[in-house]
Motif scaffolding. Structure first.
Motif, PDB file in Angstrom:
ATOM      1  N   ALA A  46      -5.410  -3.777   6.424  1.00  0.00           N
ATOM      2  CA  ALA A  46      -4.953  -4.919   5.621  1.00  0.00           C
ATOM      3  C   ALA A  46      -4.921  -4.520   4.147  1.00  0.00           C
ATOM      4  O   ALA A  46      -3.952  -4.801   3.437  1.00  0.00           O
ATOM      5  N   ASN A  51      -2.150  -6.432   1.904  1.00  0.00           N
ATOM      6  CA  ASN A  51      -2.148  -7.820   2.365  1.00  0.00           C
ATOM      7  C   ASN A  51      -3.546  -8.367   2.040  1.00  0.00           C
ATOM      8  O   ASN A  51      -4.435  -8.426   2.900  1.00  0.00           O
ATOM      9  N   LEU A  54      -5.170 -11.212   4.051  1.00  0.00           N
ATOM     10  CA  LEU A  54      -5.638 -10.751   5.366  1.00  0.00           C
ATOM     11  C   LEU A  54      -6.930  -9.941   5.211  1.00  0.00           C
ATOM     12  O   LEU A  54      -7.861 -10.096   6.012  1.00  0.00           O
ATOM     13  N   TYR A 146      -0.038  -5.474   9.339  1.00  0.00           N
ATOM     14  CA  TYR A 146      -1.086  -5.475   8.323  1.00  0.00           C
ATOM     15  C   TYR A 146      -0.481  -5.583   6.924  1.00  0.00           C
ATOM     16  O   TYR A 146      -1.147  -6.005   5.992  1.00  0.00           O
TER      17      TYR A 146
END
Ligand code: HEC
Length: 150
Positions: A46, A51, A54, A146
């Motif tokens: 992640a 991200n 996330l 991801y």
């Protein structure tokens, strides 16, 4: 006579069923660690995919894993797991959270390595020094993006 035998069998059957239902399921430490391991790996990808929401989510789930370990397996074969978790993980977890907040990949990598070392170090203290944690090289699941930025 036969009737009594049947009644007794019936009652003992009922109480057996009831006791099975009331025996709450308690996850083992190895099992909880398995899910911590999965979060640890997802966390890496992640952050690599930038991200950050996330990454924050996986970090929270990872922390919940430690909470479960403390709750369900506070003492593991004579080791006070519940008391060991805080001192072992507080600092690296806070570093990782900070890096995610800052969306700082370099800081994240440093903090992540600290966390992995903390994992391995607790394993050593718990007599499980052969369980060594490192950066993952392949995502644990490939059906999840991801790098998908919201
Ligand atoms: C408080 C101490 C402690 C910390 C911190 C800790 N572990 Fe563990 N871990 C253990 C113990 C004890 C076992 C052995 C459990 C058993 O033998 O059933 C274990 C087992 C494992 C296993 C083996 C499970 C398997 O099925 O192969 C993995 C993987 C694992 N831990 C990952 C991690 C990761 C990743 C972290 C850090 C994010 C971490 N652990 C942090 C104590 C800890």
């Amino acid at each position: 006579m036969k009737f009594y035998v049947i009644v007794i069998l019936f009652i003992s059957g009922l109480s057996h069923a009831a006791s099975q239902e009331s025996a709450a399921y308690v996850p083992g430490l190895g099992e909880i660690m398995g899910s911590i391991q999965m979060r640890h790996a997802k966390l890496w990808f992640a952050a690599k995919g930038e991200n950050w929401p996330l990454a924050a989510y996986e970090l929270d789930e990872l922390k919940e894993g430690f909470e479960d370990a403390a709750k369900y397996q506070p003492d593991f074969k004579g080791k006070p797991i519940a008391e060991m978790i805080g001192p072992a993980t507080q600092k690296p977890l806070a570093e990782v959270a900070e890096a995610i907040d800052e969306k700082d990949s370099l800081h994240f990598v440093k903090a992540y390595d600290q966390l992995s070392r903390a994992c391995s170090s607790c394993h050593r203290s718990a007599g499980r020094g052969f369980i060594v944690i490192q950066r993952p090289t392949t995502p644990p699941y490939t059906d999840q993006r991801y790098d998908a930025r919201p």
